[in-house]
Scaffold this motif. Structure first.
Motif, PDB file in Angstrom:
ATOM      1  N   UNK A   1       0.816  -1.201   0.000  1.00  0.00           N
ATOM      2  CA  UNK A   1       0.000   0.000   0.000  1.00  0.00           C
ATOM      3  C   UNK A   1       0.853   1.255   0.000  1.00  0.00           C
ATOM      4  N   UNK A   2       1.951   1.244   0.743  1.00  0.00           N
ATOM      5  CA  UNK A   2       2.844   2.408   0.758  1.00  0.00           C
ATOM      6  C   UNK A   2       3.487   2.623  -0.602  1.00  0.00           C
ATOM      7  N   UNK A   3       3.856   1.521  -1.267  1.00  0.00           N
ATOM      8  CA  UNK A   3       4.422   1.647  -2.604  1.00  0.00           C
ATOM      9  C   UNK A   3       3.380   2.189  -3.579  1.00  0.00           C
ATOM     10  N   UNK A   4       2.158   1.707  -3.477  1.00  0.00           N
ATOM     11  CA  UNK A   4       1.087   2.211  -4.339  1.00  0.00           C
ATOM     12  C   UNK A   4       0.886   3.716  -4.134  1.00  0.00           C
ATOM     13  N   UNK A   5       0.883   4.138  -2.891  1.00  0.00           N
ATOM     14  CA  UNK A   5       0.688   5.557  -2.603  1.00  0.00           C
ATOM     15  C   UNK A   5       1.825   6.394  -3.176  1.00  0.00           C
ATOM     16  N   UNK A   6       3.055   5.883  -3.113  1.00  0.00           N
ATOM     17  CA  UNK A   6       4.188   6.623  -3.676  1.00  0.00           C
ATOM     18  C   UNK A   6       4.031   6.797  -5.181  1.00  0.00           C
ATOM     19  N   UNK A   7       3.540   5.771  -5.842  1.00  0.00           N
ATOM     20  CA  UNK A   7       3.311   5.863  -7.290  1.00  0.00           C
ATOM     21  C   UNK A   7       2.173   6.830  -7.589  1.00  0.00           C
ATOM     22  N   UNK A   8       1.061   6.673  -6.885  1.00  0.00           N
ATOM     23  CA  UNK A   8      -0.100   7.518  -7.149  1.00  0.00           C
ATOM     24  C   UNK A   8       0.170   8.983  -6.824  1.00  0.00           C
ATOM     25  N   UNK A   9       1.085   9.240  -5.882  1.00  0.00           N
ATOM     26  CA  UNK A   9       1.436  10.614  -5.536  1.00  0.00           C
ATOM     27  C   UNK A   9       2.434  11.230  -6.513  1.00  0.00           C
ATOM     28  N   UNK A  10       2.888  10.456  -7.494  1.00  0.00           N
ATOM     29  CA  UNK A  10       3.804  10.985  -8.492  1.00  0.00           C
ATOM     30  C   UNK A  10       5.251  10.991  -8.077  1.00  0.00           C
ATOM     31  N   UNK A  11       5.557  10.310  -6.959  1.00  0.00           N
ATOM     32  CA  UNK A  11       6.955  10.271  -6.521  1.00  0.00           C
ATOM     33  C   UNK A  11       7.742   9.169  -7.210  1.00  0.00           C
ATOM     34  N   UNK A  12       7.049   8.307  -7.936  1.00  0.00           N
ATOM     35  CA  UNK A  12       7.693   7.206  -8.655  1.00  0.00           C
ATOM     36  C   UNK A  12       7.114   7.148 -10.069  1.00  0.00           C
ATOM     37  N   UNK A  13       7.976   7.143 -11.047  1.00  0.00           N
ATOM     38  CA  UNK A  13       7.578   6.958 -12.450  1.00  0.00           C
ATOM     39  C   UNK A  13       7.696   5.473 -12.772  1.00  0.00           C
ATOM     40  N   UNK A  14       6.666   4.904 -13.367  1.00  0.00           N
ATOM     41  CA  UNK A  14       6.622   3.477 -13.632  1.00  0.00           C
ATOM     42  C   UNK A  14       6.770   3.218 -15.127  1.00  0.00           C
ATOM     43  N   UNK A  15       7.696   2.347 -15.483  1.00  0.00           N
ATOM     44  CA  UNK A  15       7.886   1.938 -16.872  1.00  0.00           C
ATOM     45  C   UNK A  15       7.671   0.428 -16.934  1.00  0.00           C
ATOM     46  N   UNK A  16       6.654  -0.004 -17.677  1.00  0.00           N
ATOM     47  CA  UNK A  16       6.328  -1.421 -17.762  1.00  0.00           C
ATOM     48  C   UNK A  16       6.744  -1.995 -19.115  1.00  0.00           C
ATOM     49  N   UNK A  17       6.770  -3.316 -19.185  1.00  0.00           N
ATOM     50  CA  UNK A  17       7.124  -3.989 -20.431  1.00  0.00           C
ATOM     51  C   UNK A  17       8.539  -3.679 -20.889  1.00  0.00           C
ATOM     52  N   UNK A  18       9.433  -3.437 -19.946  1.00  0.00           N
ATOM     53  CA  UNK A  18      10.806  -3.032 -20.263  1.00  0.00           C
ATOM     54  C   UNK A  18      11.753  -4.147 -19.861  1.00  0.00           C
ATOM     55  N   UNK A  19      12.303  -4.826 -20.859  1.00  0.00           N
ATOM     56  CA  UNK A  19      13.254  -5.910 -20.607  1.00  0.00           C
ATOM     57  C   UNK A  19      14.627  -5.437 -21.061  1.00  0.00           C
ATOM     58  N   UNK A  20      15.483  -5.226 -20.100  1.00  0.00           N
ATOM     59  CA  UNK A  20      16.764  -4.578 -20.371  1.00  0.00           C
ATOM     60  C   UNK A  20      17.669  -5.457 -21.228  1.00  0.00           C
ATOM     61  N   UNK A  21      18.142  -4.873 -22.317  1.00  0.00           N
ATOM     62  CA  UNK A  21      19.081  -5.560 -23.199  1.00  0.00           C
ATOM     63  C   UNK A  21      20.495  -5.033 -23.040  1.00  0.00           C
ATOM     64  N   UNK A  22      20.630  -3.738 -22.721  1.00  0.00           N
ATOM     65  CA  UNK A  22      21.958  -3.137 -22.610  1.00  0.00           C
ATOM     66  C   UNK A  22      21.959  -2.054 -21.544  1.00  0.00           C
ATOM     67  N   UNK A  23      23.123  -1.890 -20.920  1.00  0.00           N
ATOM     68  CA  UNK A  23      23.372  -0.800 -19.989  1.00  0.00           C
ATOM     69  C   UNK A  23      24.559  -0.022 -20.536  1.00  0.00           C
ATOM     70  N   UNK A  24      24.327   1.234 -20.844  1.00  0.00           N
ATOM     71  CA  UNK A  24      25.381   2.054 -21.449  1.00  0.00           C
ATOM     72  C   UNK A  24      25.913   3.035 -20.425  1.00  0.00           C
ATOM     73  N   UNK A  25      27.214   3.013 -20.197  1.00  0.00           N
ATOM     74  CA  UNK A  25      27.850   4.008 -19.338  1.00  0.00           C
ATOM     75  C   UNK A  25      28.085   5.242 -20.191  1.00  0.00           C
ATOM     76  N   UNK A  26      27.466   6.359 -19.817  1.00  0.00           N
ATOM     77  CA  UNK A  26      27.526   7.578 -20.606  1.00  0.00           C
ATOM     78  C   UNK A  26      28.780   8.385 -20.298  1.00  0.00           C
TER      79      UNK A  26
END
Length: 440
Positions: free
Chosen positions: A250-275
């Motif tokens: 419930x606390x995690x849900x509230x953090x998302x609904x309050x806009x403190x967490x941006x959620x990205x779904x369907x994301x399967x990481x293929x690469x990590x690039x060091x910028x």
């Protein structure tokens, strides 16, 4: 000669196994690779458990400790990992005394004088447990049986969406931009390091939810899910029979609904690039990007280390890497409601006589293991070593319901279609509320 039963791992389940064996007057030796008992738990000592004290103390361990004047924790509180070690695991290891050896890493197990191909003598020769100690010397310990309660803590799953490390993942780890452990924000130095930073948390389990809740107050958080929708990730809420677990969701849900967490779904990481600025970017297998990331926390689960068991004849499920008779009732594609059937020595046995995986390791890659499950496992195993087959077969276990029906399903939605879990949704980007980035 009477050989001991060797228990690998001096965590909660390993020490419970030792207590059960001692109570049945069976010689036991516990080998712990860490510097002290409960070493793995100590690494997440800042985390508060979902279970209360009565569920965290094994029955045989309690009897052993109380017989020696132990005054256990009072009440039904929820200890942190550090308190679990201090008030229970450390006293239990001290009570077991020389039966527990720390700094003792098991690097291999076989039948004495036989590799896994040889049939002759497998039911009469003892096990040969090869141990490497912290000071560098090695020893071969002969054993009548083995209880592998070493857990899965040392083998976190990689960030990569296909079960292998993503391209560049090792480079990000080396650069200090990616880790597999949730931060301890009670430490002022750690808290300052994350404050105002863009942090990606990857994972859908309770460890990920814990990280989200702790980071959302001070960092810019992006939550990455491989599944196509948030679905039942927040858990059962008030319907969860472990109230602390329900409140976390419930606390995690509230953090998302309050806009403190941006959620990205369907994301399967293929690469990590060091910028160039030493930040990192995540790239999905579909070409989507998450740029300008200061820190990635990959909490995508754990897996068993089976390498040192390679000379033993184990019968493991090809999907979960759990004992084949146990796998069907713990499969996360099907179960999530505390619906695990009572199980013990019958489900945990392997073709190799006297060898058992217990505790979290017995679940292979399946999540949501509870201490009370492991305590009942090792009670049954100890009874079998004692020849008390009636007690070994009499397994009773009632697990608290999570309040979530169905299983995790597939990546298309990771939610069971139909029933009370609703219909799976396709991949989408969810942004709830305003996303605010603080200056570095």
């Amino acid at each position: 000669m009477a050989y001991p039963v060797v228990v690998v791992g001096a965590g909660p389940v390993g020490l419970a196994a030792a207590a059960e064996l001692v109570e049945r007057e069976i010689e036991v030796l516990v080998l712990e690779r860490g510097a002290s008992a409960g070493a793995g738990v100590s690494e997440w000592g800042h985390i508060r458990l979902f279970s209360q004290w009565p569920e965290l103390v094994a029955p045989a361990a309690r009897r052993l400790l109380e017989a020696r004047g132990w005054d256990g924790p009072a009440g039904d509180g929820y200890p942190t990992g550090a308190e679990w070690v201090r008030d229970y695991l450390a006293p239990l290891a001290e009570t077991l005394g020389e039966r527990v050896r720390s700094g003792a890493e098991v690097v291999g197990v076989a039948r004495r004088g036989r590799d896994r191909v040889v049939d002759e003598g497998r039911d009469t020769e003892p096990l040969a447990v090869h141990v490497r100690y912290a000071d560098g010397h090695e020893e071969r310990v002969l054993a009548r049986g083995l209880v592998d309660a070493s857990g899965t803590w040392v083998a976190p799953n990689p960030l990569g969406g296909d079960g292998l490390p993503a391209l560049g993942e090792a480079n990000a780890v080396e650069a200090g931009r990616l880790s597999y452990r949730g931060p301890d924000l009670s430490d002022p130095v750690v808290r300052e390091r994350f404050a105002g930073r863009h942090v990606v948390v990857a994972g859908s389990g309770h460890s990920a939810l814990t990280a989200l809740v702790s980071l959302a107050e001070s960092a810019t958080v992006t939550w990455v899910l491989r599944r196509g929708a948030v679905g039942d990730t927040f858990g059962g809420g008030d319907a969860d029979e472990l109230p602390a677990r329900g409140r976390l969701g419930q606390r995690a849900r509230h953090a998302v609904e309050a806009g403190r967490v941006r959620v990205v779904t369907g994301f399967r990481t293929e690469a990590v690039e060091v910028q160039p600025d030493s930040r990192v970017a995540l790239v999905s297998d579909a070409g989507r990007r998450i740029d300008d990331v200061d820190q990635v926390i990959a909490l995508t689960g754990l897996r068993p280390d089976l390498g040192w068991l390679s000379e033993l004849r184990l019968e493991l499920d090809p999907t979960l890497q759990a004992p084949v008779k146990l796998a069907p009732v713990i499969d996360p594609n099907v179960h999530s409601c505390g619906s695990v059937s009572p199980h013990g020595v019958r489900e945990l046995a392997h073709p190799e006589p006297g060898v058992y995986l217990a505790g979290m390791k017995s679940y292979g890659r399946a999540p949501t293991f509870l201490a009370m499950t492991g305590y009942e496992q090792v009670r049954s195993i100890a009874a079998a070593f004692a020849g008390d087959h009636a007690a070994a077969e009499r397994v009773e276990l009632v697990l608290p319901e999570s309040g979530v029906c169905g299983g995790s399903g597939g990546y298309g939605g990771d939610d069971a279609s139909g029933g009370c879990c609703g219909t799976a949704a396709g991949p989408e980007l969810i942004t709830l509320g305003a996303l605010v980035r603080s200056s570095n």
